[in-house]
Design a protein around this motif. Structure first.
Motif, mmCIF file in Angstrom:
data_model
loop_
_atom_site.group_PDB
_atom_site.id
_atom_site.type_symbol
_atom_site.label_atom_id
_atom_site.label_comp_id
_atom_site.label_asym_id
_atom_site.label_seq_id
_atom_site.Cartn_x
_atom_site.Cartn_y
_atom_site.Cartn_z
ATOM 1 N N VAL A 561 0.824 -1.214 0.000
ATOM 2 C CA VAL A 561 0.000 0.000 0.000
ATOM 3 C C VAL A 561 0.859 1.266 0.000
ATOM 4 N N ASP A 562 2.003 1.259 0.713
ATOM 5 C CA ASP A 562 2.855 2.450 0.735
ATOM 6 C C ASP A 562 3.306 2.832 -0.666
ATOM 7 N N GLY A 563 3.843 1.858 -1.386
ATOM 8 C CA GLY A 563 4.385 2.135 -2.713
ATOM 9 C C GLY A 563 3.336 2.509 -3.738
ATOM 10 N N ARG A 564 2.115 1.978 -3.576
ATOM 11 C CA ARG A 564 1.054 2.339 -4.525
ATOM 12 C C ARG A 564 0.621 3.794 -4.330
ATOM 13 N N TRP A 566 2.346 6.293 -2.391
ATOM 14 C CA TRP A 566 3.388 7.298 -2.200
ATOM 15 C C TRP A 566 4.582 7.039 -3.107
ATOM 16 N N PRO A 567 5.142 8.104 -3.672
ATOM 17 C CA PRO A 567 4.862 9.511 -3.377
ATOM 18 C C PRO A 567 3.782 10.160 -4.251
ATOM 19 N N ARG A 568 3.091 9.365 -5.104
ATOM 20 C CA ARG A 568 2.177 9.989 -6.073
ATOM 21 C C ARG A 568 1.074 10.803 -5.398
ATOM 22 N N ALA A 569 0.558 10.300 -4.262
ATOM 23 C CA ALA A 569 -0.502 11.053 -3.579
ATOM 24 C C ALA A 569 -0.010 12.406 -3.097
ATOM 25 N N ALA A 570 1.293 12.521 -2.843
ATOM 26 C CA ALA A 570 1.848 13.815 -2.433
ATOM 27 C C ALA A 570 1.824 14.818 -3.580
ATOM 28 N N ALA A 571 1.874 14.338 -4.813
ATOM 29 C CA ALA A 571 1.739 15.242 -5.960
ATOM 30 C C ALA A 571 0.357 15.874 -5.966
ATOM 31 N N HIS A 594 10.772 15.621 -1.232
ATOM 32 C CA HIS A 594 9.699 15.226 -0.313
ATOM 33 C C HIS A 594 9.582 13.712 -0.256
ATOM 34 N N ARG A 595 9.786 13.053 -1.380
ATOM 35 C CA ARG A 595 9.776 11.581 -1.368
ATOM 36 C C ARG A 595 10.851 11.059 -0.427
ATOM 37 N N GLU A 596 12.058 11.630 -0.469
ATOM 38 C CA GLU A 596 13.118 11.216 0.446
ATOM 39 C C GLU A 596 12.702 11.459 1.893
ATOM 40 N N ARG A 597 12.025 12.571 2.131
ATOM 41 C CA ARG A 597 11.559 12.907 3.475
ATOM 42 C C ARG A 597 10.596 11.830 3.979
ATOM 43 N N LEU A 598 9.676 11.387 3.136
ATOM 44 C CA LEU A 598 8.727 10.351 3.519
ATOM 45 C C LEU A 598 9.441 9.043 3.847
ATOM 46 N N VAL A 599 10.436 8.698 3.054
ATOM 47 C CA VAL A 599 11.183 7.462 3.300
ATOM 48 C C VAL A 599 11.866 7.508 4.662
ATOM 49 N N ALA A 607 10.504 4.576 -5.437
ATOM 50 C CA ALA A 607 11.534 5.403 -6.064
ATOM 51 C C ALA A 607 11.006 5.947 -7.386
ATOM 52 N N ILE A 608 11.381 7.150 -7.710
ATOM 53 C CA ILE A 608 10.933 7.804 -8.942
ATOM 54 C C ILE A 608 12.012 7.752 -10.015
#
Length: 628
Positions: A561-564, A566-571, A594-599, A607-608
């Motif tokens: 669920v995390d990878g599905r 995030w981070p797309r929902a943050a966009a 911000h993705r790094e911050r979430l990790v 990863a993007i």
């Protein structure tokens, strides 16, 4: 003559060798443990040096951070870590989502004493003080999560003052102010002063979240830093900024739900829309109808107990998130309801005739006792969640199910109805009007109800079925669907979850056939970011309450669920907070940071791109200024 050794001498020598090895191993372990303790951030008095002299620095060139070798000629002040470079080089100091008002930040970073960051508030002896204290703990934990190595001693103390005007509001609604102002005063000799002012706790929490991002860890100098000054005013563009997560197709553990909510708070999303039940399972413990979860859960361990719900609601509140329950009906019901007499078409085959995915199941709206059961269930959810809105689902009703149930057809004929689509809409309306009446009864007021787009929301049936003063409509069809325009033209307030940009389960293999799933291809963060409500609604954007990213879990569970999400929902979070009018390119570096911050916060966000690209900004994108 051959060399010989007696057995006695052999054992003695062997013992000496073994003892020597044990002593050496003990000393080695002790040394390693001592070094491990040395780099712990719990020891503020120990000076930590980098294991090797830094080789790389970053410098801002044309609005991007470029990796460069450190030379002997470099001034120490010119050697920037990547987080420091992002602060100076990014728009709005790298804050995500970008603030909507004034943003002015200082021109230098100051070393901060991590062990001397204090937050004081004006909320002692008020109803919200417990919330404030928990939010302060979260603030400090988030700073700690950014520290990836040891901390060198020293630095200025930080004193954060929280001023909250309304010290009684402890529940988030669509009308709750979430704005704040933040000021950092140029420090004196001993401490840095931060002042956060907000109308409510939820605004103050957003201010703390922004401050978290302004406090960085410099991994070249092993120290915590923050700007010498700042002035920020900020508030969201849209009131409803959420995620809908399905926990019926596959059970999602409470720890995974908490990670989702934590990431929401870090991204300033404020609504966790909990799709609790469906045909597949009934994992919710209802105090009034306990047989539903006993029969309908996948396993006794896969149930959300009343204590689980209480803990999650409070966990979310501390992070500025409200939990809105959904009980989807009259379709999307099945497991758990077998013994009630209110269910038809459960696992009917071939399923393609009776529902949109297996297993099938719908309520029988002709059963009067059904409405008593629904009323009890509404009462349990309203008591536990205390929502300002309630989601009634109401999508994907299949008329073939009712048409093939003899008792339903006979009931309709007794009323003088036929079996056309319009007649089955009458039956559906019979259910919906009775369900809404029971919801109002339990709420003690006319609580706004949310419904998914469906057959009822088409122009032919919309106004007579779902009055605009009683319902908000959540749109799951694509962004160019005529229904959106028709809903807006008829004065409805809507929530966008258009499947072409906000369905996070798209782009995977089909689970009912070969090929890809129905909403493929995969939706990249860039498309999520470009999905601006203003583009979709035009001059009627004021009727858009906001949007939700959706994750249906036919092919996801707690492990994914995390990878599905995030981070797309943050966009989406930035678009809804700031009503961003720029393209994704301008936001890319902040988004990746911000993705790094979430990790670092413990969210397993996908990863993007390769880390090399993150360390060498603008060198990878097609058509960038560095590419030929």
């Amino acid at each position: 003559m051959a060399f010989q050794i007696s057995n006695r001498k052999y054992y003695v020598l062997t013992g000496i060798v073994i003892l020597t090895c044990l002593i050496t191993l003990t000393l080695t372990v002790s040394f390693i443990v001592s070094k491990t303790k040395d780099i712990s951030i719990e020891n503020p008095n120990h000076s930590i040096s980098s294991p090797a002299k830094p080789v790389w620095k970053w410098q801002c060139e044309k609005n991007s951070c470029q990796k460069r070798r450190i030379t002997d000629q470099d001034n120490d002040l010119a050697i920037l870590s990547l987080p420091a470079c992002r602060y100076f080089c990014s728009t709005s100091a790298g804050i995500w989502p970008i603030p909507t008002g004034e943003v002015s930040v200082g021109d230098r970073l100051i070393k901060v004493n991590y062990y001397s960051i204090d937050v004081v508030s004006n909320t002692s002896d008020t109803p919200i003080n417990a919330l404030v204290q928990e939010a302060i703990k979260e603030f400090k934990n988030d700073i700690k999560s950014s520290i990836t190595s040891g901390i060198n001693p020293g630095g200025l103390s930080v004193v954060v003052s929280l001023g909250i005007s309304d010290t009684t509001t402890n529940r988030l609604t669509l009308d709750t102010p979430e704005g704040y102002s933040l000021k950092i005063s140029d420090p004196g000799s001993s401490s840095i002063k931060v002042d956060i002012q907000a109308g409510t706790f939820f605004g103050a929490r957003n201010g703390l979240q922004t401050l978290t991002q302004l406090i960085i860890y410099d991994n070249i100098r092993n120290e915590v830093q923050m700007p010498n000054s700042a002035s920020i005013t900020d508030k969201p563009a849209f009131a409803h900024r959420g995620i809908v997560l399905d926990t019926s197709r596959n059970f999602i553990t409470t720890s995974a739900l908490k990670r989702t909510i934590k990431a929401m708070g870090a991204s300033k999303l404020n609504t966790f829309h909990w799709h609790l039940t469906d045909t597949h399972s009934f994992p919710y413990e209802s105090a009034s109808l306990p047989e539903l979860h006993r029969i309908g859960a996948y396993d006794p361990s896969k149930v959300y107990t009343r204590q689980d719900v209480k803990d999650l609601v409070e966990y979310a509140r501390v992070r500025g998130v409200k939990v809105v329950p959904e009980f989807d009906a009259p379709a999307h019901v099945g497991e758990g309801w077998q013994d009630t007499g209110y269910l038809v078409c459960l696992n009917a085959q071939p399923w393609q005739i009776y529902c949109v995915e297996p297993p099938c199941g719908q309520f029988d709206p002709t059963k009067e006792g059904l409405y008593d059961a629904i009323e009890d269930l509404y009462g349990d959810m309203l008591e536990q969640f205390e929502p300002d809105v309630f989601h009634m689902g109401g999508d994907e009703v299949t008329f073939k199910c009712w048409e093939n149930t003899t008792s339903i057809v006979e009931w309709m004929r007794a009323k003088g109805w036929g079996t056309t689509d319009r007649d089955f809409v009458k039956l559906w309306n019979h259910f919906q009007s009775n369900a809404l009446e029971r919801l109002y009864k339990k709420a003690g007021r006319e609580i706004p109800a949310i419904m998914w787009t469906s057959h009822l929301t088409t122009p032919e049936y919309l106004v007579e079925s779902l009055p605009k003063d009683k319902y908000y409509i959540q749109v799951w069809s694509e962004s160019d669907d005529d229904q959106i325009k028709q809903l807006l033209d008829n004065g409805y307030k809507i929530i966008l979850s258009n499947s072409d940009a906000l369905y996070m389960d798209c782009g995977f293999g089909s689970w009912v056939a070969t090929g890809n799933n129905w909403c493929s291809p995969y939706i990249g963060w860039q498309k999520v970011y470009e999905n601006n409500p203003s583009k979709i609604a035009g001059d009627k954007v004021h009727q858009v309450l906001g949007a939700e990213a959706a994750l249906w879990t036919e092919q996801a569970d707690s492990s994914s669920v995390d990878g599905r999400l995030w981070p797309r929902a943050a966009a989406m979070a930035e678009v809804l907070w700031s009503n961003a009018s720029t393209g994704w390119e301008a936001a890319e570096h902040r988004f990746l940071a911000h993705r790094e911050r979430l990790v670092l916060m413990g969210i397993d966000a996908d990863a993007i791109e390769p880390e090399w690209c993150r360390q060498n900004e603008e060198n990878c994108r097609t058509g960038s200024r560095f590419n030929v």
